[in-house]
Design an enzyme around this catalytic site. Structure first.
Site, PDB file in Angstrom:
ATOM      1  N   LYS A 230       0.841  -1.200   0.000  1.00 53.76           N
ATOM      2  CA  LYS A 230       0.000   0.000   0.000  1.00 53.76           C
ATOM      3  C   LYS A 230       0.877   1.252   0.000  1.00 53.76           C
ATOM      4  O   LYS A 230       0.688   2.163  -0.777  1.00 53.76           O
ATOM      5  CB  LYS A 230      -0.926  -0.029   1.223  1.00 53.76           C
ATOM      6  CG  LYS A 230      -1.808   1.180   1.323  1.00 53.76           C
ATOM      7  CD  LYS A 230      -2.772   1.089   2.501  1.00 53.76           C
ATOM      8  CE  LYS A 230      -3.438   2.437   2.699  1.00 53.76           C
ATOM      9  NZ  LYS A 230      -4.381   2.478   3.806  1.00 53.76           N
ATOM     10  N   GLU A 236      10.486  -4.673   4.513  1.00 62.59           N
ATOM     11  CA  GLU A 236      10.544  -6.094   4.138  1.00 62.59           C
ATOM     12  C   GLU A 236      10.235  -6.262   2.649  1.00 62.59           C
ATOM     13  O   GLU A 236      10.951  -6.959   1.914  1.00 62.59           O
ATOM     14  CB  GLU A 236       9.512  -6.910   4.940  1.00 62.59           C
ATOM     15  CG  GLU A 236       9.795  -7.020   6.418  1.00 62.59           C
ATOM     16  CD  GLU A 236       9.106  -5.938   7.244  1.00 62.59           C
ATOM     17  OE1 GLU A 236       8.909  -4.817   6.716  1.00 62.59           O
ATOM     18  OE2 GLU A 236       8.779  -6.215   8.408  1.00 62.59           O
ATOM     19  N   GLY A 290      -4.862  -1.657   4.881  1.00 62.91           N
ATOM     20  CA  GLY A 290      -4.090  -2.814   4.400  1.00 62.91           C
ATOM     21  C   GLY A 290      -4.787  -4.131   4.700  1.00 62.91           C
ATOM     22  O   GLY A 290      -4.885  -5.015   3.846  1.00 62.91           O
ATOM     23  N   ARG A 291      -5.301  -4.292   5.916  1.00 63.31           N
ATOM     24  CA  ARG A 291      -5.918  -5.561   6.300  1.00 63.31           C
ATOM     25  C   ARG A 291      -7.311  -5.729   5.715  1.00 63.31           C
ATOM     26  O   ARG A 291      -7.965  -6.747   5.936  1.00 63.31           O
ATOM     27  CB  ARG A 291      -5.915  -5.708   7.823  1.00 63.31           C
ATOM     28  CG  ARG A 291      -6.530  -4.547   8.580  1.00 63.31           C
ATOM     29  CD  ARG A 291      -6.181  -4.602  10.068  1.00 63.31           C
ATOM     30  NE  ARG A 291      -6.658  -3.444  10.815  1.00 63.31           N
ATOM     31  CZ  ARG A 291      -5.989  -2.306  10.940  1.00 63.31           C
ATOM     32  NH1 ARG A 291      -4.812  -2.162  10.346  1.00 63.31           N
ATOM     33  NH2 ARG A 291      -6.487  -1.321  11.654  1.00 63.31           N
ATOM     34  N   GLU A 376      -4.917  -6.272  14.790  1.00 60.24           N
ATOM     35  CA  GLU A 376      -4.401  -4.970  14.376  1.00 60.24           C
ATOM     36  C   GLU A 376      -5.521  -3.924  14.444  1.00 60.24           C
ATOM     37  O   GLU A 376      -5.262  -2.748  14.660  1.00 60.24           O
ATOM     38  CB  GLU A 376      -3.820  -5.045  12.950  1.00 60.24           C
ATOM     39  CG  GLU A 376      -2.864  -3.918  12.622  1.00 60.24           C
ATOM     40  CD  GLU A 376      -2.034  -4.152  11.355  1.00 60.24           C
ATOM     41  OE1 GLU A 376      -0.825  -4.437  11.452  1.00 60.24           O
ATOM     42  OE2 GLU A 376      -2.608  -4.050  10.259  1.00 60.24           O
ATOM     43  N   HIS A 407      -5.451 -32.922  17.524  1.00 61.80           N
ATOM     44  CA  HIS A 407      -4.335 -33.785  17.917  1.00 61.80           C
ATOM     45  C   HIS A 407      -3.144 -32.967  18.401  1.00 61.80           C
ATOM     46  O   HIS A 407      -2.021 -33.468  18.458  1.00 61.80           O
ATOM     47  CB  HIS A 407      -3.957 -34.693  16.750  1.00 61.80           C
ATOM     48  CG  HIS A 407      -5.105 -35.553  16.327  1.00 61.80           C
ATOM     49  ND1 HIS A 407      -5.372 -36.771  16.902  1.00 61.80           N
ATOM     50  CD2 HIS A 407      -6.107 -35.324  15.442  1.00 61.80           C
ATOM     51  CE1 HIS A 407      -6.473 -37.280  16.359  1.00 61.80           C
ATOM     52  NE2 HIS A 407      -6.940 -36.416  15.472  1.00 61.80           N
ATOM     53  N   LYS A 536       9.224  -0.682  14.312  1.00 62.55           N
ATOM     54  CA  LYS A 536       9.824  -0.365  13.006  1.00 62.55           C
ATOM     55  C   LYS A 536      10.925   0.677  13.167  1.00 62.55           C
ATOM     56  O   LYS A 536      12.014   0.565  12.597  1.00 62.55           O
ATOM     57  CB  LYS A 536       8.761   0.205  12.059  1.00 62.55           C
ATOM     58  CG  LYS A 536       7.789  -0.809  11.492  1.00 62.55           C
ATOM     59  CD  LYS A 536       6.897  -0.109  10.458  1.00 62.55           C
ATOM     60  CE  LYS A 536       5.722  -0.969  10.059  1.00 62.55           C
ATOM     61  NZ  LYS A 536       4.759  -0.289   9.197  1.00 62.55           N
TER      62      LYS A 536
HETATM   63  O1  F6P Z   1       3.147  -2.796   9.748  1.00 61.11           O
HETATM   64  C1  F6P Z   1       1.793  -3.019   9.627  1.00 61.11           C
HETATM   65  C2  F6P Z   1       1.319  -2.726   8.238  1.00 61.11           C
HETATM   66  O2  F6P Z   1       1.286  -1.364   8.019  1.00 61.11           O
HETATM   67  C3  F6P Z   1      -0.032  -3.361   7.981  1.00 61.11           C
HETATM   68  O3  F6P Z   1      -1.071  -2.593   8.450  1.00 61.11           O
HETATM   69  C4  F6P Z   1       0.007  -3.547   6.515  1.00 61.11           C
HETATM   70  O4  F6P Z   1      -0.957  -4.470   6.080  1.00 61.11           O
HETATM   71  C5  F6P Z   1       1.422  -4.028   6.316  1.00 61.11           C
HETATM   72  O5  F6P Z   1       2.173  -3.302   7.259  1.00 61.11           O
HETATM   73  C6  F6P Z   1       1.988  -3.845   4.940  1.00 61.11           C
HETATM   74  O6  F6P Z   1       1.970  -2.511   4.536  1.00 61.11           O
HETATM   75  P1  F6P Z   1       2.179  -2.104   3.034  1.00 61.11           P
HETATM   76  O7  F6P Z   1       1.080  -2.724   2.232  1.00 61.11           O
HETATM   77  O8  F6P Z   1       2.132  -0.612   3.009  1.00 61.11           O
HETATM   78  O9  F6P Z   1       3.514  -2.624   2.583  1.00 61.11           O
END
Ligand code: F6P
Length: 570
Positions: A230, A236, A290-291, A376, A407, A536
């Site tokens: 987003k 990452e 995002g979620r 979240e 199990h 972060k």
């Molecule tokens: O760190 C949490 C977050 O901001 C989530 O809310 C989001 O889904 C995820 O990181 C990834 O964010 P992006 O889509 O901006 O890379």
């Protein structure tokens, strides 16, 4: 009808003011009083058991279950009665669930800490009605991105959009994390019977092992990489994207990169700076959390896997739940009822966790997906106006599919000292017609678990069972306590006909709205996530310390000790 109404946009200042103090003092007092009454009632109910409630009322299931078409919610195995349910419905009204729901559908900026509308519902709005944000109808843009996604997905699926050397793509790697990974990954797995496009792979973790293991198994010449973020700043995702870019450039040449990359983001300028060609970029908007983004272009890999038609059915299912949520009286409204059960278990019964237990192997990523959606959204400690919450908020959400979990951890669910409300999900029919006996076993196990959790087994019953096996009186007395199940452990069960794209969309939307209603009752903002920021920031500052470029003197002794232990030698 979905409540997407044309309305004049309130100024952002006015809307922020309105929603930071959504409840009048009077309503807030009423809400607190009802919470108090609920707790008092819960204490009184504490001396009864689910067993007794069922024994006293043969119609309990009918009275404490609700339906939306073939989707059934059975909440009769929750330790509540008519008084509790009435009070919970009153609480929902006092907390402003109806008004806030309508405000969300109408595009008002209910995400007050980020000054944003919350309109994932617009992404699956199939009504033909406009949805207004800042005085503009967002639907033309939503539909045009869906069309562009469909063209791209069809092109990849047919081979018309080909790899650099003209071969069709055989594999697609989605690079993203959190909402840019969990939703599409979960849905791709859930819809595997519809999967007739290229193979899908998801890389999320910054641990190099994730991308290395994924790329090692693939041929770069026939692999498309989708970078999904987003913000297009998530470290990452950016790190993995650069690694994938190097993999393509090193093996196929720099000139192949354009053909092998696509991107999904709200930050189109940052995507351009990364070098992905404009016609391969699919946008969405800041009013999509995002979620809550699997319905947007973030769903592109799903569309490539299952095709635009199945993806449209997925959106239809979510839209059907949106309409149910918007139009159904609270007492029959599935997301509202699930939220009320959640609030009851959390705040009146004191249960701090809930387990999501899909009896459906293809929903094995659903618990992880719901962890983000729920934790979240509702893992918050202050109300909209910044004052501390007056009740416990979101519970710990976890789970695994049944029967596997049986199990592993069900021992604790049945006999541990912590009560964890369970949420079972099961379909009437599986997809494997020739394996119907498997499905019968799956269903019988699901029902057995909720029955066992509810009924338990008394000492007398355990004793009688052991005695019937011919054991000596001493042996019976020694073993019987170990065979006792306290029971009285709450669960809900969701039943739908079959896990189709439509049913999956509807199920996810049900959980989204449930989380929303709980958040309204707790008076929190379910749509920000400031709690992820501190870690972060600290990670960014620690990286040069790990590299030995910056002194760690300012850190506490534990962090210093760990840094020393983790710094590569030599
Ligand atoms: O760190 C949490 C977050 O901001 C989530 O809310 C989001 O889904 C995820 O990181 C990834 O964010 P992006 O889509 O901006 O890379």
């Amino acid at each position: 009808m979905c409540r997407v109404v044309l309305r004049r946009k309130p100024s952002s200042k006015a809307s922020a003011r309105r929603f930071s103090s959504i409840l009048s003092g009077e309503k807030q007092m009423a809400r607190l009083a009802t919470f108090g009454a609920l707790k008092t009632h819960a204490q009184a109910l504490g001396s009864t058991t689910l067993r007794a409630l069922f024994a006293a009322d043969d119609s309990r299931f009918d009275r404490f279950s609700a339906r939306a078409d073939d989707l059934l919610l059975d909440y009769s195995k929750t330790l509540l009665d008519d008084t509790a349910l009435d009070l919970l419905l009153k609480l929902a009204e006092e907390a402003g669930v109806t008004a806030r729901r309508d405000a969300m559908f109408a595009g008002e900026k209910i995400n007050s800490t980020e000054d944003r509308a919350v309109l994932h519902t617009a992404l699956r709005n199939r009504s033909g009605e406009p949805v207004m944000v800042d005085g503009e109808d967002v639907m033309p843009d939503v539909l045009s991105v869906l069309d562009a996604m469909a063209d791209f997905a069809d092109g990849i699926r047919s081979g018309d959009i080909a790899a650099h050397d003209g071969q069709p793509f055989t594999d697609v790697v989605n690079i993203g994390i959190g909402g840019s990974d969990l939703g599409p990954a979960m849905v791709t797995l859930a819809l595997s019977p519809w999967h007739d496009g290229p193979a899908l792979h998801y890389v999320s973790n910054v641990d190099g092992a994730h991308i290395a293991d994924t790329l090692d198994a693939l041929d770069p010449a026939t692999t498309l990489v989708i970078v999904a973020s987003k913000t297009f700043t998530t470290i990452e995702t950016m790190t993995n994207a650069l690694t994938a870019r190097k993999w393509i450039a090193d093996t196929l040449g720099e000139e192949a990169v354009g053909a092998h990359f696509a991107a999904v983001s709200t930050a189109l300028d940052k995507v351009a700076a990364f070098g992905i060609e404009e016609d391969r970029v699919f946008g969405f908007w800041d009013w999509v959390g995002g979620r809550y983004s699997v319905w947007s272009a973030i769903g592109l890999p799903v569309m490539i896997a299952v095709g635009p038609d199945a993806f449209a059915e997925f959106l239809e299912g979510a839209h059907a739940m949106d309409r149910h949520f918007a139009d159904t009286p609270l007492k029959d409204n599935l997301p509202v009822l699930m939220a009320l059960v959640g609030v009851w278990n959390r705040d009146c019964m004191g249960h701090s966790a809930r387990a999501v237990l899909p009896y459906d192997q293809r929903l094995s990523r659903l618990p992880a997906y719901l962890q983000q959606l729920d934790m979240e959204s509702n893992g918050k400690r202050v109300q909209l106006d910044g004052t501390p919450v007056d009740e416990d908020t979101g519970p710990l959400v976890w789970g695994e599919p049944g029967t596997n979990g049986q199990h592993a951890f069900y021992q604790l669910l049945h006999q541990g000292t912590t009560v964890i409300p369970c949420e079972f999900i099961v379909a009437v029919r599986g997809q494997e017609d020739d394996l119907a006996h498997h499905h019968e076993l799956l269903v019988s196990n699901c029902l057995a678990q909720s029955e066992a959790l509810m009924m338990g087994r008394t000492l007398e019953e355990a004793t009688a069972q052991l005695a019937a096996r011919g054991l000596s009186a001493d042996e019976v007395a020694r073993l019987a306590p170990h065979k006792v199940f306290p029971g009285n452990r709450p669960s809900i069960t969701l039943v739908h006909d079959q896990l189709t794209p439509f049913a999956l969309g509807r199920l996810i939307a049900l959980y989204e709205h449930r989380v929303f209603v709980e958040g309204v009752i707790w008076g929190i903002n379910s749509f920000d996530q400031w709690g992820v920021e501190l870690g972060k920031e600290l990670a960014l500052a620690l990286q040069p310390m790990i590299q030995g470029k910056v002194s760690a003197e300012s850190k506490d002794s534990s962090t210093r000790g760990l840094l020393k232990a983790l710094r590569p030698q030599g």
